[in-house]
Structures are given as structure tokens and as C-alpha cells.
Design an enzyme around this catalytic site. Structure first.
Site, short mmCIF file in Angstrom:
data_model
loop_
_atom_site.label_atom_id
_atom_site.label_comp_id
_atom_site.label_asym_id
_atom_site.label_seq_id
_atom_site.Cartn_x
_atom_site.Cartn_y
_atom_site.Cartn_z
N SER A 122 0.83 -1.21 0.00
CA SER A 122 0.00 0.00 0.00
C SER A 122 0.86 1.26 0.00
O SER A 122 1.96 1.27 0.58
CB SER A 122 -0.86 -0.02 1.27
N TYR A 149 -1.75 0.30 10.36
CA TYR A 149 -2.00 -0.42 9.11
C TYR A 149 -0.79 -0.30 8.19
O TYR A 149 -0.26 -1.29 7.68
CB TYR A 149 -3.26 0.13 8.43
N LYS A 153 2.06 -3.18 6.74
CA LYS A 153 2.38 -3.43 5.33
C LYS A 153 3.89 -3.31 5.10
O LYS A 153 4.49 -4.11 4.38
CB LYS A 153 1.61 -2.46 4.43
#
Ligand code: UFG
Length: 353
Positions: A122, A149, A153
Site C-alpha cells: 500500500s 496499518y 504493510k
């Protein structure tokens, strides 16, 4: 990879939004997508181009069975948690699913001698850092995730890169910018619960099906004060995965590649595009900034072009919004359809439930 006999590709999280579009693209290019998904946020009806194996990414035994049963030759790994806001209140869960889940997958791949991986990463790995809102982002830009988050990643990428070096795996991490739109067939599209993404929320507001849209901040250092994002049509994104599977990579190679258009669009430009496509205003008001939102995330997509031979084809804001509007007006699943949906809507039967 041997393309002679419909090579099987395990698509973890393949019942979700980007996973389902990628399964369709794989099918169209002669692969067999084997979807591995626990259906916690994906939809059985989105699995249409290959078998569904229902299982959790942390369940090594079930993953191994799926790889053996379908003679899997490569993995595209989407399965994971994606809600940025939730990650700030449940960081442990995000590390467990996104990082430990990836560890479990890599171990099983090694046991089954599956040596090719495409990982769903991402643009959240970049955050804002010291970059100005005018700068586009190349892969070697500073990494300053602004949420747990994004941390997970980036951590998963590092772990994959280390395992490539140590064990000879070859992997490509695709760093998605803002996936949007839907397949024009109307069979699959975006269905998150709860929905937090701008385009579906703006469409729902325009259609009178949702609350008026809140624009999260108009005081950023951007041309109209609202955040800039790089919206990429999900069908273009899906094609990038197939391209990433097809390139020559030596054993041990790890590549991280941005997937975006290079064009930044502001929240207000999106609102205007939705109003134009829907033929009515998008009721909205300006609210406070949302925690963790970087002012600008716009890709430098040069490496995707040079390494993957990939360029976007359907990612004008007009085409994205038109396809999203078609889907949101008549979604095949989601919006409460999940509860009443049974099996049988997929031409394939599940092999593990
Ligand atoms: N926005 C609003 N109002 C809303 C929802 C969103 O103003 O109700 C704004 C956000 O502040 C942001 C833009 O619209 O500026 C896009 O927001 P989204 O929630 O649609 O998407 P994000 O940019 O927050 O995140 C998405 C993915 C992430 C990924 C990121 C990379 O969800 O996983 O793109 O660019 F990391």
C-alpha cells in the site's frame, strides 16, 4: 512459470474487492485463480473464476492443503485487514493478521516449494514524512507510515524481502494507491462493511442512500485545500498483478512497485466528478481532518511501466466514477445482500467448507 497447463495461482483474500478483480484478470490471461479466503469481509458471490477454499491466512495446515490439492505454482497475497482507523485502536490484531499471517503463508510456500509471490502492499507505507504535497512518490521515497496499518504493510514487505534473500523466493510487492471503480460487467465491485472510502460514500450521498458526505479537512497545503490522492481503476490494478506474475525474476529477487497513475485528484474534484456522473449534487459539508490522513499521496509510476510493462488504461476519474456508479446503483452483493446470500451463485463449488 509454465503457461502450458493453466497454472494455478493461490489468491489469498480473493473474495475481496481487489482480489476478485485480480482473479478475473488471471482467468482472462489463462491462469486458474484458486481463492483462499475466510469470508470475514469477502463475498462468496465474488468468487467466479476458480475454486474457493474457505480458510484463515493464519491456518498453516489449511493453506498447505490448498497448495497441494490445486498444485499451486504462485501466490498473490491480499488477505489482511485494511481499515486504517481500526488499526489505530486494534494494532495488535493488525500485526497478527497482516504480519504473522504473512509469516505463516511464507513458511507454507517454502514447504510446498512455491517460489513466486505478489504481495498486496500500500501507498500507506509512505505516509507524508518530510515530502511536500507537490511531490510524487518514487519507491525509494522516505517511509513514514501514519497508521499501524501502514506499519504492518511495511513490516510484511521487509520480512518478505529478507526471506527472498535467505530462501530464494522471488517476490513483487505492489504498493497500491487509491483503488476505485468496478469491473464494467457488473458482476463484481467494491463492497466494504462499513464503507469508509470516498467514492462509494460520495455516490451514496448523491443517490440519497447515505448520509451527506463529510469532506475531511479543507485546510491542507494543496491547491483547493482538500487531500490529493491517486485514484487507480481496480481493473488496471488487477492487470498489474498479472503483469507482476509474468516478469522474469531471479531467485532471491524482491521488487516493490508503485501502482498509480501519477495524477493527484482532490476530494473536491472527486465530489464534482460524482455530481456530474450522477446528474445531481453531492450533499456535503466540510468537517475536521481525519486522523492519519496524509495531505497528498501521488505515485511516480515509472517503475511499473519499466519493470512490469504496465500503464493504466481505465483510470481517468470519469471512467472510474462511471463504473463505480454503475456498480453502486445495482450491486450484485454487499449492502445487506450478504445475509440473504447462499451458496450456488458461483459456478465453482468450495473445496474446503
Ligand atoms: N475522505 C473524505 N470523506 C470521507 C471519506 C474520505 O473527505 O467520508 C477523503 C479522505 O480524507 C482522503 C480521500 O477522501 O483524503 C480518500 O480517502 P479514502 O478513505 O477513500 O482512501 P485513503 O486515501 O484513506 O486510503 C486508501 C486505502 C488505503 C491506502 C491508501 C493509499 O484505503 O489502504 O488509499 O493511498 F493505503
Amino acid at each position: 512459470m509454465d503457461r502450458g497447463s493453466k497454472p494455478a495461482v493461490l489468491v489469498t483474500g480473493g473474495a475481496g474487492y481487489i482480489g476478485a478483480h485480480t482473479a478475473k484478470a488471471l482467468h482472462e490471461q489463462g491462469y486458474l485463480p484458486v481463492v483462499y479466503d475466510n469470508l470475514s469481509s469477502g463475498f462468496r458471490q465474488a468468487v467466479r473464476w476458480g475454486p474457493l477454499v474457505q480458510g484463515d491466512i493464519r491456518d498453516a495446515a489449511a493453506l498447505g492443503e490448498a497448495m497441494a490439492a490445486h498444485k499451486v505454482q504462485a501466490v498473490i497475497h491480499f488477505a489482511g485487514l485494511i481499515e486504517v482507523g481500526r488499526s489505530t485502536v486494534k494494532p495488535d490484531l493488525f500485526w497478527e493478521v497482516n504480519v504473522a499471517g504473512t509469516t505463516s503463508l511464507l513458511q507454507v510456500m517454502r514447504e510446498h516449494k512455491v517460489e513466486r509471490l505478489v504481495f498486496s502492499s500500500s501507498a500507506a507505507v509512505y505516509g507524508q514524512g518530510a515530502r511536500s504535497a507537490q511531490q510524487s512518490i518514487a519507491e525509494d521515497a522516505e517511509k513514514a507510515p501514519s497508521s499501524p496499518y501502514g506499519d504492518t504493510k511495511l513490516a510484511a514487505e521487509w520480512m518478505i524481502a529478507a526471506q527472498c534473500r535467505a530462501y530464494g523466493l522471488a517476490a513483487v510487492a505492489l504498493r497500491y494507491f487509491n483503488a476505485a471503480g468496478a469491473d464494467p460487467s457488473g458482476l463484481i465491485g467494491e463492497a466494504h462493511d462499513p464503507e469508509t472510502h470516498l467514492i462509494p460514500l460520495a455516490i451514496a450521498a448523491a443517490l440519497g442512500e447515505g448520509k451527506p458526505l463529510t469532506v475531511f479537512g479543507q485546510d491542507f497545503q494543496t491547491p483547493d485545500g482538500t487531500c490529493l490522492r491517486d485514484y487507480i481503476h481496480v481493473s488496471d490494478l488487477a492487470r498489474a498483478h498479472v503483469a507482476a506474475l509474468g516478469i522474469e525474476l531471479r531467485a532471491g529477487a524482491f521488487e516493490a512497485v508503485n501502482v498509480g497513475t501519477g495524477e493527484g485528484r482532490s476530494v473536491m474534484q472527486v465530489v464534482d466528478a460524482v455530481a456530474k456522473a450522477a446528474g445531481c449534487q453531492v450533499p456535503h459539508s466540510v468537517g475536521a481532518r481525519r486522523a492519519g490522513d496524509p495531505p497528498s499521496l501521488v505515485a511516480d509510476p515509472s517503475l511499473a511501466r519499466d519493470l512490469l510493462g504496465w500503464t493504466p488504461r481505465h483510470s481517468s476519474l470519469q471512467e472510474i466514477v462511471a463504473d463505480a456508479l454503475r456498480w453502486e446503483t445495482r450491486p450484485a452483493y454487499g449492502k445487506g445482500v450478504r445475509a440473504s446470500s447462499g451458496r450456488g451463485s458461483s459456478p465453482f463449488t468450495s473445496s474446503a467448507d
